[in-house]
Each structure stands twice: as structure tokens, then as C-alpha cells.
Design a protein around this motif. Sequence first.
Motif, short mmCIF file in Angstrom:
data_model
loop_
_atom_site.label_atom_id
_atom_site.label_comp_id
_atom_site.label_asym_id
_atom_site.label_seq_id
_atom_site.Cartn_x
_atom_site.Cartn_y
_atom_site.Cartn_z
N ASP A 145 0.83 -1.21 0.00
CA ASP A 145 0.00 0.00 0.00
C ASP A 145 0.86 1.26 0.00
O ASP A 145 0.51 2.27 -0.62
N ALA A 146 2.02 1.20 0.66
CA ALA A 146 2.92 2.35 0.69
C ALA A 146 3.57 2.57 -0.70
O ALA A 146 3.76 3.71 -1.13
N ILE A 147 3.88 1.47 -1.40
CA ILE A 147 4.43 1.59 -2.76
C ILE A 147 3.42 2.27 -3.66
O ILE A 147 3.75 3.21 -4.41
N ALA A 148 2.16 1.83 -3.59
CA ALA A 148 1.11 2.43 -4.42
C ALA A 148 0.93 3.90 -4.08
O ALA A 148 0.76 4.74 -4.97
N THR A 149 0.99 4.23 -2.78
CA THR A 149 0.86 5.63 -2.35
C THR A 149 1.99 6.47 -2.93
O THR A 149 1.77 7.58 -3.43
N GLU A 150 3.21 5.95 -2.87
CA GLU A 150 4.37 6.69 -3.41
C GLU A 150 4.26 6.87 -4.92
O GLU A 150 4.60 7.92 -5.46
N ALA A 151 3.80 5.83 -5.62
CA ALA A 151 3.62 5.94 -7.07
C ALA A 151 2.62 7.04 -7.40
O ALA A 151 2.85 7.87 -8.29
N ARG A 152 1.51 7.06 -6.66
CA ARG A 152 0.49 8.10 -6.89
C ARG A 152 1.05 9.48 -6.56
O ARG A 152 0.77 10.46 -7.26
N ARG A 153 1.89 9.56 -5.52
CA ARG A 153 2.47 10.85 -5.13
C ARG A 153 3.36 11.40 -6.25
O ARG A 153 3.33 12.59 -6.56
N VAL A 154 4.15 10.52 -6.87
CA VAL A 154 5.02 10.95 -7.97
C VAL A 154 4.18 11.43 -9.16
O VAL A 154 4.47 12.47 -9.76
N LEU A 155 3.12 10.69 -9.47
CA LEU A 155 2.24 11.09 -10.58
C LEU A 155 1.53 12.41 -10.27
O LEU A 155 1.41 13.29 -11.12
N ASP A 156 1.09 12.56 -9.01
CA ASP A 156 0.41 13.80 -8.61
C ASP A 156 1.37 14.98 -8.61
O ASP A 156 0.97 16.12 -8.90
N ALA A 157 2.64 14.72 -8.27
CA ALA A 157 3.64 15.79 -8.27
C ALA A 157 3.81 16.35 -9.68
O ALA A 157 3.89 17.57 -9.87
N PHE A 158 3.85 15.46 -10.67
CA PHE A 158 3.94 15.94 -12.06
C PHE A 158 2.66 16.68 -12.42
O PHE A 158 2.68 17.70 -13.11
N GLY A 159 1.53 16.16 -11.96
CA GLY A 159 0.24 16.79 -12.24
C GLY A 159 -0.43 16.18 -13.45
O GLY A 159 0.07 15.24 -14.06
N LYS A 160 -1.57 16.73 -13.80
CA LYS A 160 -2.37 16.19 -14.90
C LYS A 160 -1.60 16.34 -16.21
O LYS A 160 -1.21 17.44 -16.56
N PRO A 161 -1.38 15.24 -16.93
CA PRO A 161 -0.72 15.37 -18.24
C PRO A 161 -1.71 15.97 -19.24
O PRO A 161 -2.93 15.92 -19.02
N SER A 200 6.91 -6.38 -5.62
CA SER A 200 6.79 -4.93 -5.44
C SER A 200 6.70 -4.20 -6.77
O SER A 200 6.03 -3.18 -6.89
N VAL A 201 7.40 -4.73 -7.76
CA VAL A 201 7.37 -4.10 -9.09
C VAL A 201 5.98 -4.23 -9.70
O VAL A 201 5.47 -3.30 -10.33
N GLY A 202 5.35 -5.39 -9.50
CA GLY A 202 3.99 -5.58 -9.99
C GLY A 202 3.02 -4.57 -9.39
O GLY A 202 2.18 -3.99 -10.09
N VAL A 203 3.17 -4.33 -8.08
CA VAL A 203 2.33 -3.35 -7.38
C VAL A 203 2.55 -1.95 -7.99
O VAL A 203 1.60 -1.20 -8.24
N LEU A 204 3.82 -1.62 -8.21
CA LEU A 204 4.16 -0.31 -8.76
C LEU A 204 3.54 -0.09 -10.14
O LEU A 204 2.90 0.93 -10.40
#
Length: 368
Positions: A307-323, A350-354
Amino acid sequence: MFAPLQNDTFLRACLRQATDHTPVWLMRQAGRYLPEYCATRAKAGSFMGLATNTDFATEVTLQPLERYPLDAAILFSDILTVPDAMGLGLSFAQGEGPKFAKNVRNEAAVNELAVPDMAKLRYVFDAVTSIRKALNGRVPLIGFSGSPWTLACYMVEGAGSDDYRQVKSLMYSRPDLMHRILEINADAVALYLNTQIEAGAQAVMIFDSWGGVLADGMFQQFSMAYTKRVLAQLKRSHDGAVIPRLVFTKGGGLWLPEMADLDCDVLGVDWTVNLAKARAQVGGAVGGPGKALQGNLDPNALFAPADAIATEARRVLDAFGKPHTDKTTTGPTQIFNLGHGISQFTPPESVGVLVEAVHSHSRALRKP
């Protein structure tokens, strides 16, 4: 000669074209964290045994794609194949990293250097063609090289380094010799990447892994100037397709605004960079020029629970913002990656989760 591409999301994102999801691939995605890679390497007997055997190199390049729905494959090879072809004698001791039999620290050694005959690197180009055929159009294939500066670090040090004492000593005491090494390296890298393109690579990446160890001012003179020299010589297209050019400087966030002027399509950033700032600095506006950004999850985030990996992935995507989503024009795009190569100790699951988190959240971000 090659099958038509079924998933071109990565290539379109490189060219700042709108995509339905954010493409994801990982630096060192074919590597020691995968048990099947370790089994193939054991069969090959050594790292170079793996890299120089077309069948083995093809097999390990495809292994991560069998497990995960990644959006690109990257050639299985090493950045040090070019100096090896220059006659420096590359070897890999188990658990020790690369070593050269000869180093380049004085005028005599520099005078012996020359752009190598690409026939000595035929095993790389054979692997490119073999992998491209084996992919059968599933995803694009990325070719790569080390940057002129990064190759020079290994050539002067004779191995990896903690303090870069030998290479920096040469740079400060004999800048003329350092520039000569870098000129030869740049011309060799350009020829090497162009030959990979001719063999079937659909994008090419320059890894400036050690650019970030340089002082401000020195980076521009001894690293970026020679990356520019490579880019100026690279093919823009092959067989009617545009070949995107990617540049990644680890520790290079400080110089992003200057790197905006590099003649490449994509700038990779490590995990120390704020993606929103990077987008503002180099991402450009919809309909205008700019660079696609690649990155930038901390590889160690993959040791966290799912769940923390998924949260971090979303955080990176949100940091970039809406494409941007306008398919009639270009605009800011992201290619999801780690901020450096994946650790050999990463749990494969973990890679699968990411990958799942990146694909699902990036689709959600695009909804009106």
C-alpha cells in the motif's frame, strides 16, 4: 523486417504527445532482483558471458516483460562496452562491480585512445536486432550508452569510485587531456548509438550516471558539452520513424534549466527533484516546445509494503500533475521510472504493485 508496434505509449510520451496512461519502465528492469535473471546469468557463467551472448541477452531483456505490463524494453548490456572495445579490458568480479585491466591517466594512455571499430561491438547490435524481433511489436526497444563523462570516470579510475579522485585530479591538472578523452568518447558514443538505431533500437538513452559529482561550471564544461556533442551526431529518424533521444543525469537537478537547451526529447530526473518544479522549468506548455520528463520514484520505496508503494507511485504522478490530453498537439508528458536503477534486493512482487498503481492512477488523472 520487424513487426508493427502494438503499444507505442512510451514513444508518444517521449515526443510529448497525449497518451491514455503514463508509460512506465524501470532502469535495470532486467536484473538481479529477478530469480529468472539469476538463473540465466548462472547458465552464462558471468555478466559478460550474458551480455555477449545474443540468445541470453534477448532472454533476460524479455524476462521483466513476461512478469509485468511494462511499456518499454531496454537492451540488456552495460555502459562500459565502449571503453572495453577501446582495448581497456573490462571484467566483472562477482559482487565487486566492473574493473578495467588498463586505466587512462597520462598522456601516453590518452594518445592510444581512438573511436573503436564497431565490429568489436557486433554482439551488442546482434542483441538489439534479436530482441526487437523477439518483442514482435509488443513494446518499443530502448538502446543506450554511458555519457562521455561517465565513461571517462571509469576509464581514468579503472573501476567504480567513491571519491572520483583520479578523474578529477586529471580534470583539474590536465584539462587538455580530459577534453581529449571526452572528445573521443563523445564521437564513439554517437557512432555506437547510431549503430544501435540501425540494428533496431526505437529510442536511445544517454546515462550520465556520474554527472552529478561535478562542481557547478565543471558540469557544463566536462559533461554537458560532450552530451551535446553526442546529440548533435545522432540520427533523428530511421526507417521512417522518429527516434526519441533521452538524457539522464543522476544528481543533475540543479542544471535542469540549462539542460532544457539540450537537443533531446526527454530529460530524466532522480528522486531529489520536485517534478512540479521540473515541469515548470522544462516541461513547456500545450502547443509549445518543451521536454518530456522521466522519473522519479526513489528505488528504495520498493522495499515498503504494497500500500505504501502504491501511495508513493500516486504521489510521484500527482507531483507531475495532470498530463495534457489533447491528441491534436504536444504538451507536458511524463514517463514513469525510478530515480536510478532498481536495487538487486527488490522483491519482484513490489514491481507488480508499482506498475499497476502507475497505470491505474495515471488513467484516473486523465479523466475530465
